[in-house]
Each structure stands twice: as structure tokens, then as C-alpha cells.
Design a protein around this motif. Structure first.
Motif, PDB file in Angstrom:
ATOM      1  N   SER A   1       1.028  -1.252  -0.148  1.00  0.00           N
ATOM      2  CA  SER A   1      -0.318   0.571   0.235  1.00  0.00           C
ATOM      3  C   SER A   1       1.086   1.209   0.296  1.00  0.00           C
ATOM      4  O   SER A   1       2.028   1.089  -0.780  1.00  0.00           O
TER       5      SER A   1
ATOM      6  N   GLU B   1      -6.919  12.944  -3.562  1.00  0.00           N
ATOM      7  CA  GLU B   1      -6.572  11.668  -3.796  1.00  0.00           C
ATOM      8  C   GLU B   1      -8.573  11.248  -4.555  1.00  0.00           C
ATOM      9  O   GLU B   1      -8.578  10.793  -5.081  1.00  0.00           O
TER      10      GLU B   1
ATOM     11  N   SER C   1      -9.726   9.620  -7.996  1.00  0.00           N
ATOM     12  CA  SER C   1     -11.103   8.402  -7.636  1.00  0.00           C
ATOM     13  C   SER C   1     -12.118   9.072  -8.251  1.00  0.00           C
ATOM     14  O   SER C   1     -12.348   8.151  -8.890  1.00  0.00           O
TER      15      SER C   1
ATOM     16  N   GLY D   1     -13.648   0.527   0.947  1.00  0.00           N
ATOM     17  CA  GLY D   1     -12.603   1.659   1.999  1.00  0.00           C
ATOM     18  C   GLY D   1     -11.858   0.540   3.373  1.00  0.00           C
ATOM     19  O   GLY D   1     -12.399  -0.332   3.717  1.00  0.00           O
TER      20      GLY D   1
ATOM     21  N   ILE E   1      -9.326   8.455   3.733  1.00  0.00           N
ATOM     22  CA  ILE E   1     -10.304   6.810   2.635  1.00  0.00           C
ATOM     23  C   ILE E   1     -11.847   7.753   2.144  1.00  0.00           C
ATOM     24  O   ILE E   1     -11.706   7.422   0.870  1.00  0.00           O
TER      25      ILE E   1
ATOM     26  N   PHE F   1     -11.526   9.460  -1.231  1.00  0.00           N
ATOM     27  CA  PHE F   1     -11.479   8.368  -2.044  1.00  0.00           C
ATOM     28  C   PHE F   1     -12.778   7.714  -2.590  1.00  0.00           C
ATOM     29  O   PHE F   1     -13.280   8.243  -3.631  1.00  0.00           O
TER      30      PHE F   1
ATOM     31  N   TYR G   1     -14.616   9.038  -6.342  1.00  0.00           N
ATOM     32  CA  TYR G   1     -15.402   7.593  -6.269  1.00  0.00           C
ATOM     33  C   TYR G   1     -17.414   8.022  -6.601  1.00  0.00           C
ATOM     34  O   TYR G   1     -17.532   7.855  -8.173  1.00  0.00           O
TER      35      TYR G   1
ATOM     36  N   TYR H   1     -14.475  -0.621  -6.886  1.00  0.00           N
ATOM     37  CA  TYR H   1     -13.224  -0.030  -6.152  1.00  0.00           C
ATOM     38  C   TYR H   1     -12.297  -0.552  -4.861  1.00  0.00           C
ATOM     39  O   TYR H   1     -13.306   0.392  -4.081  1.00  0.00           O
TER      40      TYR H   1
ATOM     41  N   ALA I   1      -9.446   0.850  -1.526  1.00  0.00           N
ATOM     42  CA  ALA I   1      -9.034   1.598  -0.852  1.00  0.00           C
ATOM     43  C   ALA I   1      -8.266   1.053   0.578  1.00  0.00           C
ATOM     44  O   ALA I   1      -8.822   2.083   1.499  1.00  0.00           O
TER      45      ALA I   1
ATOM     46  N   VAL J   1      -5.583   0.186  -6.704  1.00  0.00           N
ATOM     47  CA  VAL J   1      -5.298   1.694  -5.439  1.00  0.00           C
ATOM     48  C   VAL J   1      -4.066   1.762  -5.384  1.00  0.00           C
ATOM     49  O   VAL J   1      -2.824   1.183  -5.407  1.00  0.00           O
ATOM     50  N   ASP J   2      -3.795   2.790  -5.730  1.00  0.00           N
ATOM     51  CA  ASP J   2      -2.069   3.445  -5.165  1.00  0.00           C
ATOM     52  C   ASP J   2      -0.975   3.576  -6.421  1.00  0.00           C
ATOM     53  O   ASP J   2      -0.225   4.051  -7.100  1.00  0.00           O
TER      54      ASP J   2
ATOM     55  N   LYS K   1      -1.525   6.595  -6.845  1.00  0.00           N
ATOM     56  CA  LYS K   1      -1.489   7.582  -5.403  1.00  0.00           C
ATOM     57  C   LYS K   1      -0.254   7.686  -5.894  1.00  0.00           C
ATOM     58  O   LYS K   1       0.866   7.256  -5.068  1.00  0.00           O
TER      59      LYS K   1
END
Lengths: 349, 370
Positions: A57, A150, A154, A174, A181, A184, A188, A237, A239, A261-262, A283
Motif C-alpha cells: 500500500s 486522492e 478517484s 474502504g 479514505i 477516495f 469515486y 473499487y 481503497a 489503488v495507490d 497515488k
């Protein structure tokens, strides 16, 4: 007596298991050894959040940026990671130990370090600090704040999810319900709504603070994703850091789609689930760390807030696998609108 | 007579020393097997702490001490309160909200918040006590469940009342006004060498713990119930009442656990508030043999190990997790060595009695055996 024996045994077993999970991560990433490798006298201290290097992560992403800088500039580095549930004094001491041992700059990975960096930076005005994911120390002269938008990245993957969805329901998972979070999630949702008004977005979080296991529990991720796919979602999705592996597994089993993610998770995930990852929200913590260190090596130490948004390519979406090539034009359109300020992406859901 | 006392003292000392030596040896073995430099690790851990580290050790020990006391109170009644972790978080959150709102001025506000924290901690533990007394639900199970509920509840309420500093990703309750904070006590120079003023309250709690358990009728009843329920019932003690009261008190003490941090350094309850203190308390109560002095030593030892292991990764390149192993091993070896020493003591006594009996003239012995 017998009872307390049993208790002690259970307790010890628990502690040992925990310790084993932590693993030993004596990763001296430096030591190029070679004679012609570049050499710099910069010594950088990296203070990771819980999970440290290898968490798949954002700690890992920061580590990647450090590795790149070590290789390129020949700087010296040392790392240390936070323990779960540690005292505030432990975070402070970690930073002080770095500073006392001559490490400069010291990079704190994660918003949990905000208070400690604020305190220790005042005690060591000659040492430079950087903190990721926090800008509450913007005015401190020897602190650089590296923050990300973020929600903008997103937004783009949210739009991608909506455009790719056939069922009209998409999901968000999340790791831990924190304001970070939630950014995100907010982006989104806004992106999905923009691309397909009226689309249903389900969202859930794996754990609540102070239980941060939601970032490192693939089983929880899998269960949550399965629930969403069973409820008719076809793109999810996540996160959720290390828990994301479970989300991909669930997507593969349900023959559905997932968004990473990331980092570009198409490249890092297990090959068996690669095909379900249509894109990832990037990210680029590694870019931020690398750029910061490049500045330090050049003698031009960054300070103040550096925001990594769409415009600065600090966040974005990945195209590996080619599954979003057909909608790339629309996504890039949204990207331009966000950069131009025509679309304002919310940061809270 | 003095001879016997010396032996008893030496035996009492032998157990913890034996335990520490064994823990030291086992940890060294783990280090050697893992290929880590055992010598460097020990010289870092066992070096004399600097002033600011000493302050940190005392600060963290204060918190751990309260947690150990809370668990120990349950243990004395044979109740295993695993729920101290949830109880202190619910309580610290309550205190943070109450003190942050500052309905009362200055230290009245502080006192009111402390009372609220203890009441909430007691209530949270009381649920498990009532369930145990009325429905026979094992407190082990119910307190674990209540920990999970506490996590969800506090996270939910925190989001309701949270204030967020600009640019921060941390959320927390309102800051406690300066007039209601408990001043730290300086043990050296500068703000890094301060310990929590709350240590006074922690010490009082320890004193009260000893007094209530050893000098009152209630304490006697409690210990009696802990040692034998049937004997307690036979002597007219209401076990149900004792169960509930013991859980309430244990929870009330647990309510104090997070407060040194709250009133001494954090001034708010947020997402980075220290967690997991309740579990450390279980180990410390075991280590301290449920005795207020023993718990203090255990808390200091654990805080010492935590503090001294922090720089390991940076200076020696070894994961500080090694100290988690040491702590676990210490708990285990303490229990084992106390048992060993106890058995040895009994054998010693038996031999002594046998010798005395053998020395006596034959007639009374015959009477005894007859």
C-alpha cells in the motif's frame, strides 16, 4: 495457578503470533558497493506508518520512491516502522532517534505522525522533515507537507467504473473509515454520478478506528466484495491497501471487474486476478518522495505544501491491460475539466 | 525464625529473577537463530535511558499501571476482564467530550470528566458483570464482544462530534481548555523531561486497591469469593452481588487508563489515540501477581522495554518486534518460575517439618500416627 498458567500461555502465543506477523524487515536498501555508483552525503531517515515496507500500500509506495532515490543519488538511508497501537511518545522518539543519529531529512509516512512531527521539528530546527498526507504543519519552516488530491484520481476511476458497468451498480470498499479514505469514496461517487447520472454506488468500510486491520486483511476484503457482487454490483473499487487482494479474488470468482489503488495494481497483483483489474487509481507517493529527495540532494530543500493533484500528475488512473482504452477519451475529458476547474470534486462523501 | 524469614524473602526474590534470566536467555536464542546481533540488541535495550527516555518510560508506565490495576481487580475475584481495552476507550472518549465541552470551569471540569469516565467504564464492564451474574454468560466472551462494540460505537460517535483541523487527516474531539489540563511534573530540563501529573492519581488508585482488598470486609469477601465460590456462599456472601460489584470497580479503574494521556499530552480523543492498552494490562497484572507494587514494577518493566526497543531498528537494524517476544516470554517465565519456586518452597517446608518431627521424642509421634 493453573488458570493463570493457561492465560499466560494463550497470551504468549498471541504475542508471538503478532510478532511473527510483523516479520523482521531489516532492509538496508543501500550498499551499492560499486565504485562508480553515485555517492551523496545525505542520510535520510524514513519513519513508516504501521505495516511498513511490504504492506502493498502506501508505505510500499513511499519505499519505492526511497529506493529509486538511493539508487540514483547514492544517498544513505535507514528505515523504521510504527508498531500497532503505540504511544505518541514512541512516534516522537522514532523521529528524535533519527535526528540524533544525524539523519537529515527525516520523512514521516502517514498523517498519524502529524503531531509528533510538529513537536520534534520545533526541537530540531536544523533538521528537515517531510510528512505525507498531512498539511496541518504548512507554516513550519523545516517541514515539507506532501499531500495528494486522492478525490480527483478517484473521480476518474469512478467515471471508468460507471462507464464499464452493465448492471448499473458499482461498489466502493474502504479499508478503515478515516477522513483520508473518505476522500477516495467522495471522489469515486462523484465520478460515477457524473458519467452515468442515477447510478447506484454501494460503499462499505472494513474496519473502524482504532482497528487498522482493514488495511491488511484480504479475507475481510473478499467477504465485503462478494457481498457487493451478490447485490448486483459488477465493478468494485477498493481503497483498502493489503486487503485489496481479497477484492480482486472475489471479482475473479464473480467474473466481475475491480479497480486497484495507490500503484498500478495490474502489474503487482497475482497473475491469476490480473484480468479483473480494469484500472487503478494512482497515488504517486513514490514520485513525491523521490522529488523531495531530489530537492534535498540538490541543496534546495522543499518546504511548505506540495500538492500532488491531477495537474501535477500526482494522482491519475492506469491503463495497463488496455481495458479502459475504449473510454480513455472520456476519462481524459474529465481530467481536463478537473484541471481547468470546471469540475470541483468533493472531498467528503 | 529469622532464618525462615530470610529464606522466604530469598524465595520471593528468586521467582522474578529466574523469570527474567530465562526470558533473557530465550530472547537471545531467538536473536541468534534469526542471525541478529544479540550483543548490540542487549546493549541498546539495557543502556541507561536518557532523561527524556526516562520521562517517557514513567509516562507510559503510569498508563500501563492503571490498566494492570483494572485487570488485577477482576483477577482477585477470579474474573477475567479482557474488556479493559474497550472500557478505557469508551471512557476516555467520554471524558474527552465532557472536558472538551467545558460545562464547568477549570479543575471542576477535570474532576467531572474523570468521574464521568469512571462511571462509563464501570457501566461498560457492568454489562458483562450483570450478564455473568444473571445469565451465567462467561465474562471472557462478553467482554471481548463489548470491545468490538466499543470500537464501533466510539468510531461512530467520534465522527458525529469530531472537529478537524485544517489540512489534517486526523479527526478528534474538541481540545480540552488549558485551565482543565493536568499539569505535567518536570523531572529534568525542558518539556521532554516531564511526566504526567496524573501519576499522583494512579498512585492513589494503587493505594486504594491495596486498602480495599486487604483491609476491608468487602475486600475479604471479594478474595474469598475468588478463591472458592462454594465457601463464599457457605459464609453468606452473595456471589452475584460480588460479581457485579467487582466488574463495576474493575471497569471504573479501566475508565482511568486513557486519562493521563488525555489530560497530560493529547488534550483530545482522536484517531491516533493510543489503543491496545487493555491487553498490555493483562500481561502486567499477571506479571505483578495482582499486587499493587508488583503491577508497578511490571508496568515499569514493560514501559522500559518498549522505550528502549524503539531505536533498535534505526541503530541496530533489528525489528523492535523482538521486544514483543521478550515481553511475552517474561509473562510466561514469571508464571512458570513462581510455580517452580512455590513447589520448591513447599518441599523445603515439608523437609523442615519432617526434620523437626524426627528430632522429637518417639512417644508424641506415635500418638500422631495413631
Amino acid at each position: 495457578m493453573r488458570r493463570s498458567m493457561k492465560l499466560a500461555a494463550v497470551l504468549t502465543a498471541g504475542i508471538l503470533t503478532l510478532a511473527a506477523c510483523g516479520g523482521d524487515s531489516d532492509s538496508d536498501a543501500d550498499d551499492n558497493g560499486g565504485g562508480d555508483a553515485p555517492k551523496s552525503d545525505v542520510k535520510v531517515g524514513m519513519a513508516y506508518d504501521v505495516g511498513g515496507r511490504g504492506d502493498q500500500s502506501f508505505n510500499d509506495s513511499a519505499a519505492a520512491g526511497l529506493d529509486q532515490a538511493v539508487e540514483e543519488f547514492g544517498i544513505d538511508s535507514q528505515e523504521s516502522e510504527a508498531e500497532d497501537g503505540e504511544a505518541e511518545t514512541a512516534r516522537e522518539e522514532r523521529l528524535r532517534t533519527f535526528a540524533d543519529a544525524g539523519y537529515n531529512p527525516v520523512i514521516a509516512v502517514g498523517f498519524a505522525y502529524a503531531a509528533s512531527v510538529g513537536k520534534v521539528a520545533a526541537e530540531y530546527p536544523e533538521v528537515n522533515f517531510a510528512i505525507i498526507d498531512d498539511e496541518s504543519l504548512a507554516d513550519v519552516p523545516n517541514v515539507a507537507s506532501l499531500v495528494f488530491s486522492e478525490e480527483q484520481g478517484s473521480f476518474l476511476v469512478g467515471a471508468a467504473a460507471a462507464l464499464k458497468s452493465k448492471s448499473g451498480t458499482v461498489g466502493f470498499i474502504g479499508g478503515v473509515e478515516t477522513p483520508l479514505i473518505q476522500k477516495f469514496e467522495a471522489g469515486y461517487k462523484a465520478g460515477a454520478e457524473a458519467a452515468k447520472p442515477g447510478i447506484k454506488v454501494e460503499s462499505t468500510y472494513l474496519t473502524q478506528i482504532p482497528d487498522f486491520s482493514g488495511f491488511a486483511d484480504p479475507a475481510k476484503g473478499k467477504t465485503a466484495a462478494q457481498g457487493m457482487f451478490d447485490n448486483g454490483a459488477d465493478v468494485v473499487y477498493h481503497a483498502a491497501g493489503g486487503s485489496g487482494g481479497g477484492v480482486f479474488e472475489a471479482a475473479a470468482e464473480a467474473k466481475a471487474m475491480a479497480i486497484g489503488v495507490d500503484s498500478d495494481q495490474y502489474n503487482t497483483a497475482d497473475p491469476s486476478v490480473q484480468d479483473v483489474i480494469i484500472t487503478s487509481m494512482l497515488k504517486n507517493v513514490n514520485v513525491a518522495v523521490h522529488e523531495y529527495l531530489a530537492g534535498v540532494v540538490d541543496g534546495d530543500v522543499p518546504a511548505g505544501v506540495t500538492r500532488y493533484d491531477l495537474e501535477a500528475d500526482g494522482v491519475g488512473y492506469s491503463t495497463s491491460g488496455g481495458q479502459v482504452d475504449d473510454i480513455a477519451e472520456q476519462l481524459d475529458g474529465y481530467k481536463q475539466q478537473i484541471i481547468d476547474g470546471e469540475i470541483e470534486v468533493p472531498t467528503t462523501p | 525464625m529469622t532464618n525462615a524469614r530470610v529464606i522466604r524473602f530469598l524465595l520471593g526474590l528468586a521467582a522474578p529473577v529466574l523469570a527474567l534470566v530465562a526470558a533473557f536467555a530465550i530472547t537471545s536464542l531467538v536473536l541468534v537463530v534469526a542471525g541478529d546481533p544479540a550483543g548490540d540488541v542487549w546493549s541498546t535495550i539495557l543502556s541507561w535511558p536518557e532523561e527524556r527516555n526516562l520521562a517517557n518510560i514513567i509516562k507510559n508506565a503510569t498508563v500501563l499501571y492503571l490498566s494492570g490495576l483494572a485487570v488485577a481487580f477482576g483477577f482477585r475475584m477470579n474474573l477475567f476482564n479482557i474488556g479493559v481495552d474497550g472500557q478505557y476507550r469508551v471512557a476516555a472518549f467520554t471524558a474527552a467530550v465532557v472536558a472538551g465541552e467545558a460545562w464547568l470551569p477549570g479543575y471542576l471540569n477535570t474532576a467531572f470528566a474523570i468521574v464521568c469516565a469512571m462511571a462509563v467504564g464501570a457501566m461498560w464492564a457492568g454489562i458483562a458483570g450483570v450478564l455473568r451474574a444473571t445469565r451465567g454468560v462467561s465474562e471472557v466472551i462478553s467482554t471481548i464482544m463489548l470491545n468490538a462494540i466499543a470500537t464501533g460505537l466510539v468510531a461512530y460517535l467520534l465522527r458525529k462530534v469530531a472537529v478537524r483541523e485544517a489540512g489534517s487527516n486526523d479527526i478528534g474531539t474538541k481540545q480540552i481548555p488549558e485551565g482543565s489540563r493536568i499539569p505535567n511534573i518536570s523531572i529534568g530540563e525542558g518539556p521532554t523531561s516531564e511526566i504526567y501529573g496524573f501519576i499522583v492519581i494512579a498512585a492513589l488508585a494503587g493505594l486504594l486497591f491495596w486498602f480495599v482488598l486487604n483491609k476491608t470486609r468487602f475486600g475479604f469477601d471479594l478474595r474469598a469469593t475468588g478463591q472458592s465460590t462454594t465457601a463464599a456462599v457457605a459464609s453468606g456472601i452473595s456471589v452475584k452481588k460480588m460479581t457485579i460489584v467487582a466488574m463495576l470497580i474493575s471497569g471504573g479503574v479501566a475508565g482511568l487508563v486513557g486519562l493521563p494521556i488525555l489530560f497530560g499530552s493529547a488534550y483530545a480523543y482522536g484517531s491516533t489515540f493510543q489503543s491496545g492498552l487493555g491487553f498490555a494490562g493483562i500481561a502486567i497484572a499477571l506479571l505483578g501477581r495482582n499486587n499493587p507494587i508488583g503491577i508497578a514494577i511490571g508496568a515499569l518493566l514493560f514501559a522500559f522495554l518498549d522505550e528502549q526497543s524503539n531505536p533498535l531498528q534505526i541503530l541496530v537494524g533489528v525489528s523492535p518486534d523482538i521486544v514483543a517476544i521478550t515481553q511475552g516470554v517474561i509473562v510466561l517465565t514469571v508464571v512458570v518460575s513462581y510455580e517452580l519456586v512455590r513447589r520448591y518452597g513447599i518441599r523445603l517446608e515439608q523437609r523442615e517439618v519432617a526434620r523437626v518431627l524426627a528430632d522429637q521424642p518417639a512417644t508424641p509421634q506415635k500418638e500422631v500416627s495413631a
